[in-house]
Design an enzyme around this catalytic site. Structure first.
Site, mmCIF file in Angstrom:
data_model
loop_
_atom_site.group_PDB
_atom_site.id
_atom_site.type_symbol
_atom_site.label_atom_id
_atom_site.label_comp_id
_atom_site.label_asym_id
_atom_site.label_seq_id
_atom_site.Cartn_x
_atom_site.Cartn_y
_atom_site.Cartn_z
ATOM 1 N N ALA A 54 -1.841 -7.685 -8.698
ATOM 2 C CA ALA A 54 -2.666 -8.922 -8.794
ATOM 3 C C ALA A 54 -3.779 -9.354 -9.658
ATOM 4 C CB ALA A 54 -3.438 -9.022 -7.220
ATOM 5 N N GLU A 111 -4.062 7.394 -5.382
ATOM 6 C CA GLU A 111 -4.313 6.636 -6.608
ATOM 7 C C GLU A 111 -5.569 7.320 -7.223
ATOM 8 O OE1 GLU A 111 -4.264 2.636 -5.743
ATOM 9 O OE2 GLU A 111 -2.337 2.749 -4.756
ATOM 10 N N HIS A 151 -1.796 -0.043 -9.818
ATOM 11 C CA HIS A 151 -2.348 -0.863 -8.900
ATOM 12 C C HIS A 151 -3.104 -2.271 -9.474
ATOM 13 C CE1 HIS A 151 -4.433 -0.869 -4.330
ATOM 14 N NE2 HIS A 151 -3.904 -2.184 -5.042
ATOM 15 N N ARG A 197 0.814 -1.146 0.008
ATOM 16 C CA ARG A 197 0.070 -0.158 0.034
ATOM 17 C C ARG A 197 0.890 1.375 -0.089
ATOM 18 N NH1 ARG A 197 -3.561 -2.739 -1.564
ATOM 19 N NH2 ARG A 197 -5.481 -3.134 -0.570
HETATM 20 P P1 NAD Z 1 -1.342 -11.675 4.699
HETATM 21 O O1 NAD Z 1 -2.208 -11.321 5.881
HETATM 22 O O2 NAD Z 1 -1.468 -12.860 4.217
HETATM 23 O O3 NAD Z 1 0.102 -11.263 5.217
HETATM 24 C C1 NAD Z 1 0.521 -9.871 5.963
HETATM 25 C C2 NAD Z 1 1.765 -10.223 6.518
HETATM 26 O O4 NAD Z 1 2.230 -9.164 7.101
HETATM 27 C C3 NAD Z 1 1.385 -11.070 7.768
HETATM 28 O O5 NAD Z 1 2.309 -12.241 7.843
HETATM 29 C C4 NAD Z 1 1.500 -10.273 8.748
HETATM 30 O O6 NAD Z 1 2.003 -10.983 10.319
HETATM 31 C C5 NAD Z 1 2.808 -9.293 8.371
HETATM 32 N N1 NAD Z 1 2.814 -8.105 9.247
HETATM 33 C C6 NAD Z 1 1.770 -7.205 9.643
HETATM 34 N N2 NAD Z 1 2.395 -6.026 10.222
HETATM 35 C C7 NAD Z 1 3.842 -6.255 10.140
HETATM 36 C C8 NAD Z 1 4.862 -5.493 10.677
HETATM 37 N N3 NAD Z 1 4.737 -4.306 11.212
HETATM 38 N N4 NAD Z 1 5.963 -5.908 10.499
HETATM 39 C C9 NAD Z 1 6.259 -7.146 9.522
HETATM 40 N N5 NAD Z 1 5.356 -7.974 9.195
HETATM 41 C C10 NAD Z 1 3.964 -7.601 9.412
HETATM 42 O O7 NAD Z 1 -1.946 -10.317 3.563
HETATM 43 P P2 NAD Z 1 -1.300 -10.513 2.048
HETATM 44 O O8 NAD Z 1 -2.509 -11.184 1.432
HETATM 45 O O9 NAD Z 1 0.057 -11.009 2.140
HETATM 46 O O10 NAD Z 1 -1.394 -8.845 1.454
HETATM 47 C C11 NAD Z 1 -0.521 -8.104 2.298
HETATM 48 C C12 NAD Z 1 -0.990 -6.746 1.946
HETATM 49 O O11 NAD Z 1 -0.619 -6.497 0.444
HETATM 50 C C13 NAD Z 1 -2.636 -6.331 1.953
HETATM 51 O O12 NAD Z 1 -2.911 -6.003 3.236
HETATM 52 C C14 NAD Z 1 -2.745 -5.278 0.976
HETATM 53 O O13 NAD Z 1 -2.744 -3.996 1.546
HETATM 54 C C15 NAD Z 1 -1.520 -5.497 -0.167
HETATM 55 N N6 NAD Z 1 -2.042 -6.191 -1.460
HETATM 56 C C16 NAD Z 1 -1.832 -5.493 -2.492
HETATM 57 C C17 NAD Z 1 -2.059 -6.077 -3.715
HETATM 58 C C18 NAD Z 1 -1.807 -5.330 -5.136
HETATM 59 O O14 NAD Z 1 -2.736 -5.415 -6.179
HETATM 60 N N7 NAD Z 1 -0.910 -4.397 -5.351
HETATM 61 C C19 NAD Z 1 -2.900 -7.274 -3.777
HETATM 62 C C20 NAD Z 1 -2.898 -7.840 -2.471
HETATM 63 C C21 NAD Z 1 -2.510 -7.256 -1.216
#
Ligand code: NAD
Length: 307
Positions: free
Chosen positions: A276, A254, A273, A225
């Site tokens: 995915a 965005e 963006h 993000r």
């Molecule tokens: P997820 O919940 O599977 O993984 C997130 C990970 O981050 C978890 O392992 C969590 O423990 C860790 N985490 C949280 N706070 C942390 C910190 N302070 N330090 C280190 N690690 C920390 O989620 P995901 O499916 O992997 O998605 C992650 C993020 O990516 C989403 O929240 C979203 O914002 C973003 N995302 C972006 C796109 C895109 O189109 N670019 C697509 C999917 C997700």
């Protein structure tokens, strides 16, 4: 609660046609229909991309994104609304997008595409192109995205390290650092890849000090993000050659405003963006929705429940 009417909010259209998901879920034992803002009222549950106040009257909201930073979690909780998200489905798509960025930088593909627009036959300097084996990528966040990135880059011969809140090992990562040691972790990497959710803890995690800690020849990749990054500090780091380049799928604002310097900076890849995106997105989301409708009927706990 009793699920009788499941709405598919037309905001999902930003990612796939609502009618595709509607058809995919047509065999569910409930009424499924595409709705606009005004149609939310009549639904017990809504699959959506965007938040809308009328959703507070529903019993269950399913977000087609993994990130839930745009939903008012406290209000949902106060109104007894269940929120589920779509984490778990973006490992391969984001992994391949990040691999694509790295291959573009190493094989200079972004430069060739830019040159082609101008019918220019221009080869890179002899020492610009490189190969990925022997490089290190530090992936910050070892959830679905992080693991997908680790698996895809690992297959290309990249050594992958990870940053997470605990230092317990994670498959696919050669070394794990705690979030407190993030600067040490990113300081030894050729590529830094951000895959953490946006939370109070991660907002602005990548600030001037973080870019200072990175190597001058390193690339920064953000597929998480925009607000996890202090964008002016990133622009400073790129303009002053404190880092080599960046690939960015997400931004503070965005769409990325036309006047942003990021559009024109050398060694910067901007994608809107869509890291995915896949033509199977509606099936992947539909699978989670279907499973949760089944679980609701069976009286079991929701999969991917956030609130
Ligand atoms: P997820 O919940 O599977 O993984 C997130 C990970 O981050 C978890 O392992 C969590 O423990 C860790 N985490 C949280 N706070 C942390 C910190 N302070 N330090 C280190 N690690 C920390 O989620 P995901 O499916 O992997 O998605 C992650 C993020 O990516 C989403 O929240 C979203 O914002 C973003 N995302 C972006 C796109 C895109 O189109 N670019 C697509 C999917 C997700």
């Amino acid at each position: 609660f009793e699920l009788e009417r499941l709405g598919i909010h037309d905001s999902v259209d930003a990612v796939f046609p609502p009618s595709e998901l509607d058809a995919f879920l047509a065999d569910l034992p409930v009424t499924v229909e595409v709705v606009d803002d005004d149609g939310i009222d009549a639904c017990d549950a809504v699959v959506t991309r965007d938040y809308h106040e009328a959703l507070l009257e529903c019993a269950w909201i399913h977000s087609i994104q993994a990130g839930i930073d745009r939903f008012p979690l406290d209000d949902l909780e106060a109104n007894d609304v269940v929120l589920t998200n779509s984490t778990g489905i973006h490992d391969r798509t984001i992994g391949e997008t990040v691999a694509g960025y790295l291959l573009a930088f190493s094989r200079r593909l972004h430069e060739h595409v830019a040159n082609q627009q101008q019918r220019r036959w221009d080869r890179p300097e002899w020492d610009e192109a490189f190969t990925l084996p022997g490089t290190t990528a530090c992936v910050v966040g070892t959830g679905t995205l992080g693991r997908g990135v680790a698996e895809t880059l690992g297959a290309l011969g990249v050594r992958v390290t990870g940053v997470r809140r605990s230092t317990d090992p994670v498959p696919g990562f050669e070394e794990i650092y705690a979030t407190d040691d993030v600067h040490a972790a990113i300081g030894e990497a050729d590529f830094v890849v951000v895959t953490v959710p946006l939370t109070d803890d991660t907002e602005g995690l990548f600030d001037a000090a973080a870019f200072d800690a990175m190597r001058e020849d390193a690339y920064f990749v953000n597929v998480a993000r925009g607000a996890v990054v202090d964008e002016p500090a990133l622009i400073d780091a790129l303009e002053s050659d404190a880092i080599e380049g960046a690939a960015l799928d997400v931004f503070e604002t965005e769409p990325l405003p036309e006047e942003s310097p990021l559009w024109d900076l050398e060694e910067v890849i901007v994608t809107p963006h869509c890291g995915a995106f896949t033509r199977d997105y509606f099936r992947d989301v539909g699978g989670i929705v279907r499973e949760n409708v089944d679980r609701l009927e069976a009286g079991e706990a929701f999969h991917n429940r956030v609130v």
